[in-house]
Design an enzyme around this catalytic site. Structure first.
Site, PDB file in Angstrom:
ATOM      1  N   SER A 132      -4.528   7.959  -0.494  1.00 21.89           N
ATOM      2  CA  SER A 132      -3.709   6.760  -0.343  1.00 21.89           C
ATOM      3  C   SER A 132      -3.012   6.448  -1.651  1.00 21.89           C
ATOM      4  O   SER A 132      -3.541   6.719  -2.738  1.00 21.89           O
ATOM      5  CB  SER A 132      -4.649   5.622   0.043  1.00 21.89           C
ATOM      6  OG  SER A 132      -4.092   4.376  -0.281  1.00 21.89           O
ATOM      7  N   TYR A 157     -11.829  -0.124  -1.211  1.00 17.01           N
ATOM      8  CA  TYR A 157     -11.152   0.905  -0.405  1.00 17.01           C
ATOM      9  C   TYR A 157     -10.422   1.889  -1.320  1.00 17.01           C
ATOM     10  O   TYR A 157     -10.572   3.104  -1.214  1.00 17.01           O
ATOM     11  CB  TYR A 157     -10.155   0.241   0.570  1.00 17.01           C
ATOM     12  CG  TYR A 157      -9.139   1.216   1.133  1.00 17.01           C
ATOM     13  CD1 TYR A 157      -9.479   2.098   2.142  1.00 17.01           C
ATOM     14  CD2 TYR A 157      -7.833   1.283   0.611  1.00 17.01           C
ATOM     15  CE1 TYR A 157      -8.557   3.020   2.633  1.00 17.01           C
ATOM     16  CE2 TYR A 157      -6.909   2.189   1.087  1.00 17.01           C
ATOM     17  CZ  TYR A 157      -7.278   3.055   2.100  1.00 17.01           C
ATOM     18  OH  TYR A 157      -6.370   3.973   2.571  1.00 17.01           O
ATOM     19  N   LYS A 161     -10.949   6.103  -2.376  1.00 15.59           N
ATOM     20  CA  LYS A 161      -9.933   7.161  -2.347  1.00 15.59           C
ATOM     21  C   LYS A 161      -9.833   7.845  -3.718  1.00 15.59           C
ATOM     22  O   LYS A 161      -9.692   9.068  -3.795  1.00 15.59           O
ATOM     23  CB  LYS A 161      -8.576   6.596  -1.913  1.00 15.59           C
ATOM     24  CG  LYS A 161      -8.558   6.092  -0.476  1.00 15.59           C
ATOM     25  CD  LYS A 161      -8.847   7.199   0.533  1.00 15.59           C
ATOM     26  CE  LYS A 161      -8.921   6.704   1.956  1.00 15.59           C
ATOM     27  NZ  LYS A 161      -9.357   7.734   2.929  1.00 15.59           N
TER      28      LYS A 161
HETATM   29  C1  UD1 Z   1      -3.130  -0.236   1.830  1.00 20.87           C
HETATM   30  C2  UD1 Z   1      -2.782   0.956   0.990  1.00 20.87           C
HETATM   31  C3  UD1 Z   1      -2.279   2.082   1.861  1.00 20.87           C
HETATM   32  C4  UD1 Z   1      -3.276   2.361   2.981  1.00 20.87           C
HETATM   33  C5  UD1 Z   1      -3.547   1.083   3.759  1.00 20.87           C
HETATM   34  C6  UD1 Z   1      -4.616   1.287   4.782  1.00 20.87           C
HETATM   35  C7  UD1 Z   1      -1.989  -0.070  -1.096  1.00 20.87           C
HETATM   36  C8  UD1 Z   1      -0.835  -0.237  -2.000  1.00 20.87           C
HETATM   37  N1  UD1 Z   1      -1.750   0.610   0.025  1.00 20.87           N
HETATM   38  O1  UD1 Z   1      -1.962  -0.683   2.393  1.00 20.87           O
HETATM   39  O2  UD1 Z   1      -2.105   3.239   1.082  1.00 20.87           O
HETATM   40  O3  UD1 Z   1      -2.748   3.338   3.847  1.00 20.87           O
HETATM   41  O4  UD1 Z   1      -4.017   0.102   2.863  1.00 20.87           O
HETATM   42  O5  UD1 Z   1      -4.850   0.100   5.476  1.00 20.87           O
HETATM   43  O6  UD1 Z   1      -3.093  -0.498  -1.344  1.00 20.87           O
HETATM   44  N2  UD1 Z   1       0.797  -8.369   4.681  1.00 20.87           N
HETATM   45  C9  UD1 Z   1       1.166  -9.653   4.944  1.00 20.87           C
HETATM   46  N3  UD1 Z   1       0.628 -10.275   6.043  1.00 20.87           N
HETATM   47  C10 UD1 Z   1      -0.263  -9.643   6.865  1.00 20.87           C
HETATM   48  C11 UD1 Z   1      -0.628  -8.309   6.582  1.00 20.87           C
HETATM   49  C12 UD1 Z   1      -0.080  -7.709   5.473  1.00 20.87           C
HETATM   50  O7  UD1 Z   1       1.958 -10.257   4.223  1.00 20.87           O
HETATM   51  O8  UD1 Z   1      -0.741 -10.268   7.836  1.00 20.87           O
HETATM   52  C13 UD1 Z   1       1.383  -7.717   3.500  1.00 20.87           C
HETATM   53  C14 UD1 Z   1       0.343  -7.276   2.483  1.00 20.87           C
HETATM   54  O9  UD1 Z   1       0.034  -8.317   1.586  1.00 20.87           O
HETATM   55  C15 UD1 Z   1       1.079  -6.108   1.834  1.00 20.87           C
HETATM   56  C16 UD1 Z   1       1.934  -5.532   2.955  1.00 20.87           C
HETATM   57  O10 UD1 Z   1       2.032  -6.546   3.939  1.00 20.87           O
HETATM   58  O11 UD1 Z   1       1.924  -6.582   0.831  1.00 20.87           O
HETATM   59  C17 UD1 Z   1       1.315  -4.310   3.588  1.00 20.87           C
HETATM   60  O12 UD1 Z   1      -0.041  -4.611   3.888  1.00 20.87           O
HETATM   61  P1  UD1 Z   1      -0.939  -3.632   4.776  1.00 20.87           P
HETATM   62  O13 UD1 Z   1      -0.188  -3.213   5.998  1.00 20.87           O
HETATM   63  O14 UD1 Z   1      -2.261  -4.308   4.985  1.00 20.87           O
HETATM   64  O15 UD1 Z   1      -1.096  -2.339   3.915  1.00 20.87           O
HETATM   65  P2  UD1 Z   1      -1.519  -2.189   2.350  1.00 20.87           P
HETATM   66  O16 UD1 Z   1      -2.648  -3.081   2.037  1.00 20.87           O
HETATM   67  O17 UD1 Z   1      -0.298  -2.221   1.522  1.00 20.87           O
END
Ligand code: UD1
Length: 349
Positions: A132, A157, A161
């Protein structure tokens, strides 16, 4: 009929989001026998019916917990001529890992160590590990290349990785004839273009895109954008969203690369991203534009464990694996919506 010469590729977590899309590509692009090991701890049995609807092929799945070595060994001994393992099975929620770190260390690392013991015992030579972009942590220089040094892991998490990569790398160095690829996924989203397979969270999703589609369809009330005061162009976090079918295609290419012994080292590492940084608000607006849906959302507090800004330099994977992502952000959002509508139709019929 003899199946003696058929080589088998084992996919752990084959009922999961990326695992199932990769099985579809493997079935469509290769002639290997594909088997899955999945205990459905965070996936659904009907995923194999979805794979069949798309490919016309049945998949044998072994319902085994990879953390149980004895059960795993018994399973592998039943599989004909296994030559490679693509190891997806792992927990993947950043916030859950912050709340339950031991669960993540035990499951993600215990299963990896067991699966490598299996490679050793059964002389399985080719291995692909789901890593990741979270291994990079908060970096100073963007985009990140495979050479960018790791910063502190922002969540347990992410730490599993980082440690997982080291475990695979050291194991590969110690075993002659064993080769491996570590694929660092950025943010896999979207669904199979048919709309027949996609991300299927068993409980309330933590990831952005299923949260968006479930809000739009009315399962969830409101999306909270986690943080509007980051030092980014609109205050929300930036990620590199990448279509799950592009990710799946990269696994097929990585597998062929290993089997054809194209790599010079025992372990190769590739970033899987599009190279485009997209903010949470831009992702929301893309969804609204392509689906003509008004999304109920508000900007709220930051989420623990979040990296602020990350996107990929993908030059290496383009060159070495001859891989090029096909889908843009709008197509990612549209396919995710098509899948959500399909699920809703199934429930109503
Ligand atoms: C993280 C990992 C990614 C991995 C994934 C698995 C990082 C940078 N990336 O993704 O490599 O594949 O976990 O789950 O750590 N968000 C909102 N509202 C929500 C949900 C999410 O604003 O309800 C925002 C989060 O704050 C983030 C973005 O959307 O900024 C993406 O979030 P998410 O889809 O959960 O993935 P990551 O945490 O980025």
């Amino acid at each position: 009929m003899s199946t003696q010469n058929i080589s088998t590729i084992i996919v752990t977590g084959g009922a999961g989001y990326i695992g199932s899309h990769t099985i579809i590509e493997l079935l469509q692009q290769t002639s290997y026998n594909i088997v899955s090991i999945d205990n459905f701890s965070n996936s659904n049995k009907d995923t194999f019916d979805r794979i069949k609807a798309i490919t016309g092929k049945n998949i044998v799945n072994y319902n085994v917990d990879i953390c149980h070595l004895e059960a795993l060994e018994k399973t592998i001994s039943q599989i004909e001529n296994p030559i490679g393992i693509i190891h997806f099975a792992a927990f993947k929620s950043v916030p859950q890992s912050v709340a339950e770190p031991l669960l993540y260390y035990h499951n993600n690392l215990g299963s990896l160590i067991n699966i490598l013991k299996i490679c050793q015992k059964f002389h399985i030579s080719h291995f692909i590990f789901s890593s990741s972009c979270s291994v990079y942590g908060n970096v100073e220089k963007l985009p990140v290349t495979e050479q960018t040094p790791f910063s502190n892991a922002e969540s347990p998490y992410a730490q599993t990785k980082q440690m997982g990569e080291e475990i695979v790398t050291n194991f590969a160095k110690s075993q002659s004839g064993f080769n491996s690829v570590l694929l660092r996924y950025f943010n896999p989203v979207g669904a199979h273009p048919s709309g027949l397979n996609g991300e299927y969270p068993r409980s309330k999703p933590d990831n952005l895109v299923p949260y968006i589609t479930q809000t739009a369809i009315g399962i969830l009330q409101k999306l909270t954008v986690f943080g509007g005061d980051y030092d980014t162009r609109d205050g929300s976090c930036i990620r590199d969203y990448i279509h799950v079918s592009d990710i799946a295609d990269a696994h097929v290419k990585a597998l062929n690369y290993l089997i054809d012994h194209k790599q010079k080292k025992s372990t190769s590492i590739f970033n899987l991203g599009t190279g485009n940084g997209v903010s949470v608000l831009e992702a929301v607006h893309s969804f609204e534009k392509v689906t003509q849906q008004k999304l109920n959302y508000e900007v709220g507090p930051r989420r623990a464990g979040d990296v602020i800004n990350i996107y990929a330099n993908n030059d290496l994977v383009k060159k070495e694996l001859n891989w090029d992502p096909k889908y843009d952000l709008d197509e990612m959002m549209l396919s995710a919506w098509k899948w959500q509508l399909n699920l809703a139709n199934e429930k109503n019929s």
